[in-house]
Scaffold this motif. Sequence first.
Motif, PDB file in Angstrom:
ATOM      1  N   ILE A 229       0.871  -1.176   0.000  1.00 15.11           N
ATOM      2  CA  ILE A 229       0.000   0.000   0.000  1.00 15.11           C
ATOM      3  C   ILE A 229       0.909   1.227   0.000  1.00 15.11           C
ATOM      4  CG2 ILE A 229      -2.067  -1.048   0.997  1.00 15.11           C
ATOM      5  CD1 ILE A 229      -1.240  -0.037   3.699  1.00 15.11           C
ATOM      6  N   HIS A 230       0.514   2.222  -0.762  1.00 11.54           N
ATOM      7  CA  HIS A 230       1.403   3.355  -1.023  1.00 11.54           C
ATOM      8  C   HIS A 230       0.653   4.678  -0.871  1.00 11.54           C
ATOM      9  CE1 HIS A 230       3.042   6.176  -4.201  1.00 11.54           C
ATOM     10  NE2 HIS A 230       3.908   6.220  -3.217  1.00 11.54           N
ATOM     11  N   ALA A 231       1.203   5.560  -0.061  1.00 11.14           N
ATOM     12  CA  ALA A 231       0.527   6.817   0.236  1.00 11.14           C
ATOM     13  C   ALA A 231       0.624   7.811  -0.916  1.00 11.14           C
ATOM     14  CB  ALA A 231       1.129   7.445   1.493  1.00 11.14           C
ATOM     15  N   SER A 232      -0.484   8.446  -1.241  1.00  8.56           N
ATOM     16  CA  SER A 232      -0.533   9.634  -2.108  1.00  8.56           C
ATOM     17  C   SER A 232      -0.303   9.411  -3.592  1.00  8.56           C
ATOM     18  CB  SER A 232       0.475  10.715  -1.663  1.00  8.56           C
ATOM     19  OG  SER A 232       0.352  10.960  -0.303  1.00  8.56           O
ATOM     20  N   GLY A 233      -0.035   8.183  -4.016  1.00 14.32           N
ATOM     21  CA  GLY A 233       0.294   7.992  -5.421  1.00 14.32           C
ATOM     22  C   GLY A 233      -0.927   7.818  -6.298  1.00 14.32           C
ATOM     23  N   TYR A 234      -0.679   7.424  -7.562  1.00 15.45           N
ATOM     24  CA  TYR A 234      -1.798   7.196  -8.477  1.00 15.45           C
ATOM     25  C   TYR A 234      -1.637   5.920  -9.304  1.00 15.45           C
ATOM     26  CZ  TYR A 234       1.523   9.551 -11.530  1.00 15.45           C
ATOM     27  OH  TYR A 234       2.653   9.903 -12.206  1.00 15.45           O
ATOM     28  N   LYS A 235      -0.432   5.328  -9.308  1.00 16.00           N
ATOM     29  CA  LYS A 235      -0.245   4.119 -10.099  1.00 16.00           C
ATOM     30  C   LYS A 235      -0.703   2.894  -9.316  1.00 16.00           C
ATOM     31  CE  LYS A 235       3.624   5.864 -12.797  1.00 16.00           C
ATOM     32  NZ  LYS A 235       5.085   5.807 -12.982  1.00 16.00           N
ATOM     33  N   THR A 236      -1.278   1.921 -10.027  1.00 21.43           N
ATOM     34  CA  THR A 236      -1.740   0.708  -9.359  1.00 21.43           C
ATOM     35  C   THR A 236      -1.177  -0.527 -10.050  1.00 21.43           C
ATOM     36  OG1 THR A 236      -3.688   0.586 -10.771  1.00 21.43           O
ATOM     37  CG2 THR A 236      -3.973   1.705  -8.677  1.00 21.43           C
ATOM     38  N   ALA A 237      -1.197  -1.651  -9.339  1.00 17.62           N
ATOM     39  CA  ALA A 237      -0.915  -2.969  -9.907  1.00 17.62           C
ATOM     40  C   ALA A 237      -1.796  -3.945  -9.136  1.00 17.62           C
ATOM     41  CB  ALA A 237       0.561  -3.312  -9.747  1.00 17.62           C
ATOM     42  N   ASP A 238      -1.778  -5.220  -9.535  1.00 16.61           N
ATOM     43  CA  ASP A 238      -2.659  -6.186  -8.873  1.00 16.61           C
ATOM     44  C   ASP A 238      -2.394  -6.267  -7.373  1.00 16.61           C
ATOM     45  OD1 ASP A 238      -3.820  -6.724 -11.207  1.00 16.61           O
ATOM     46  OD2 ASP A 238      -2.705  -8.577 -11.626  1.00 16.61           O
ATOM     47  N   ASN A 239      -1.167  -6.009  -6.977  1.00 21.54           N
ATOM     48  CA  ASN A 239      -0.832  -6.115  -5.556  1.00 21.54           C
ATOM     49  C   ASN A 239      -0.287  -4.786  -5.024  1.00 21.54           C
ATOM     50  OD1 ASN A 239       1.417  -6.266  -7.144  1.00 21.54           O
ATOM     51  ND2 ASN A 239       2.519  -7.678  -5.803  1.00 21.54           N
ATOM     52  N   PHE A 240      -0.697  -3.692  -5.648  1.00 22.54           N
ATOM     53  CA  PHE A 240      -0.149  -2.376  -5.288  1.00 22.54           C
ATOM     54  C   PHE A 240      -1.289  -1.359  -5.263  1.00 22.54           C
ATOM     55  CE2 PHE A 240       2.058   1.626  -6.065  1.00 22.54           C
ATOM     56  CZ  PHE A 240       3.234   1.487  -5.332  1.00 22.54           C
TER      57      PHE A 240
END
Lengths: 360, 308
Positions: free
Chosen positions: A116-127
């Motif tokens: 899990i990543h704060a403030s970003g916009y890119k995604t992946a199946d496990n992100f």
Amino acid sequence: MKRFISQTLIAAAIAGCMVATGNAQDDPLEIGVLLPSPIADVGWSHALNEGINAVKKKYGDEVKVNTIENIQEGPDADRIINKMVGDGNDFLLLGSFGFMNAGLRLAQRNPDLSFIHASGYKTADNFSPFTAKYYEGAYLMGMAAAELTTTKKLGVVGAFAIPELISTINGFALGARSIDPDITVDVVWINSWFDPAKAQDAAKALIAGGSDVLFSNAQDTPSVVTVAEEAGAYVFNLNSSMKEYAPTRYLGVVKTDWAPFFVASVDAHIAGNFEGKNEWLGMTDDVVVVEDWSSDISADMAAQIEATQADIVSGARHVYDGPLTNQAGEEMVPAGERLEDGAILGIDWHVQGVNTPLPQ
Amino acid sequence: MSTLEFFLAGTFSAATIFLFAALGELVAEKSGVLNLSVEGMMAVAAAVGFAVTFETGNHVLGFVAAGIAGIFVSLVFATATISFLANQVATGLAVGILGLGLSAIIGRDYESMTVTPTPGIYIPVVSELPLIGPVLFQQNLVVYLAFLTAVVVGFTLTHTRIGLAIRAVGENPHAAQAQGLPVFTIRYVSVAFGGMMAGFAGAYASTIYTPLWADGMIAGRGWIAVALVVFGTWKTGRIVFGALLFGMVSLGELIAQTMGSVIPTQLFSSLPYIVTIIVLAIISTDRARMRLHSPFSLGETFDGSERR
């Protein structure tokens, strides 16, 4: 390079601690947490850490949390994220925008891990990137500010002119002008996540320019809050309460309570159904919470704020409901329509009532 | 307080940080030692000064402790460069980074805490004058001390035997040694003085100007101080002027925004550096003029041997 020494020491120490741990079935789930600033009593990293503490509380010995704090965005952070994965952390929390690309790369390479990543916009199946809808809380703060201001001028000290901060300032302005359309908002960008002295100067400049309610937007230290108390201006901030720094002039806090989201994410990882998607969380999700309201707010206004809050939670009202006009007076959202999430996430214009032009 | 009053009064208090650190660096450079660790010295001193002020509630003790901390860090640098003849630029950078790391460790338990600032001094009658009152006569005691120090340092360097000795060592350490001057001692003391002044700058930053501790709070001000010495072409008066100018620029950026300026704020932020590069370029165009301004042996190690 600034914190190279401390970073290296801390990283080395943690690496040392983690060497012995393996990845066998009955070992605790290892959670790696990377924070951009020191965990203080207040502020951004503090709020994230509180969320992680809720996970610890729920799972006890079944999880082991490895936290590395005070890591600036940049190549060194990439190296440390790599190391965290190499050391056997299966669930990672990356606490700053700039950790995005390195995190995403590792997520794609290691499909069994969850990020899990704060403030970003890119995604992946496990992100999953996660962001708070601060503008919902800021709208309510704007309503309160509208009642307490006598100069009809509100001030904002902002870090960088990025959509997350712009959308929050718009929320503040819209809330204030929903009560009193004569109110205007001044903004000073200090172009730094971290320069308390500059933040204080900016706050003083705003007060000298006539603002009597300040919004400390994404400032991790109580810099703006203490200046406001001294100068007799009301003030609110994001993430965690700073009331103790402004006992008489604290308007309230737009708090983020990450606990529900973090716990749910860890639940999903353990159950094996973690799903990477954009997590944009607000009052409905109990992530954005407004509290510590000033006692100077009248009962009448408090009731009005409460009613608005209930409407936002129920979805009956949205901060970005039309009609909305930009600074130049052009209509951006017609009446009856609502600015969609994607447009808010990428917003690059201020609503009418914000005096300061956006930096180009 | 009107915006204009805030702007002018704030210029003096913002300039104070630069002024302390730059005056210290000036003395060190006049003795021929280029100490680039100002940022690190200020950070360590800011952390120590804050911790002591926080624990004792006494600002004077905080300043003393910060001064000592600054001297301590500068002596690490001095030992390496003066006694062991290490390269001054590389050592300065290394000690500067060490200082930033140390400050994070010292300040760990004080992150985001605050201390009560000392109130400004109100000089009777004149402080009531419109505009001039708030700008010149309601500042913090330390602000006055900084400008007083500038006068003392300027006078000492140009009109006293001590100043002559420092300059002689900085211009030509071999000649100075031949004359019987203790080159090593003079350089050590000059660098330590620079450390003490950087310490005061740090303490002023963390206990008076922004009365809180946060890791990284010096935020490049030490580098501006180093640039300021070049900007002022190693002359005290010009350094005072430069400190005020840089202070004015740092506030002007913020005030311009409240007034709705459309000039990119990043341009303002980089102005001190741009101006310094221009000045450096101008004084370097002419070798003779460059020699006139900068201490001749600046940055060169001196091993105490007789011949050159």
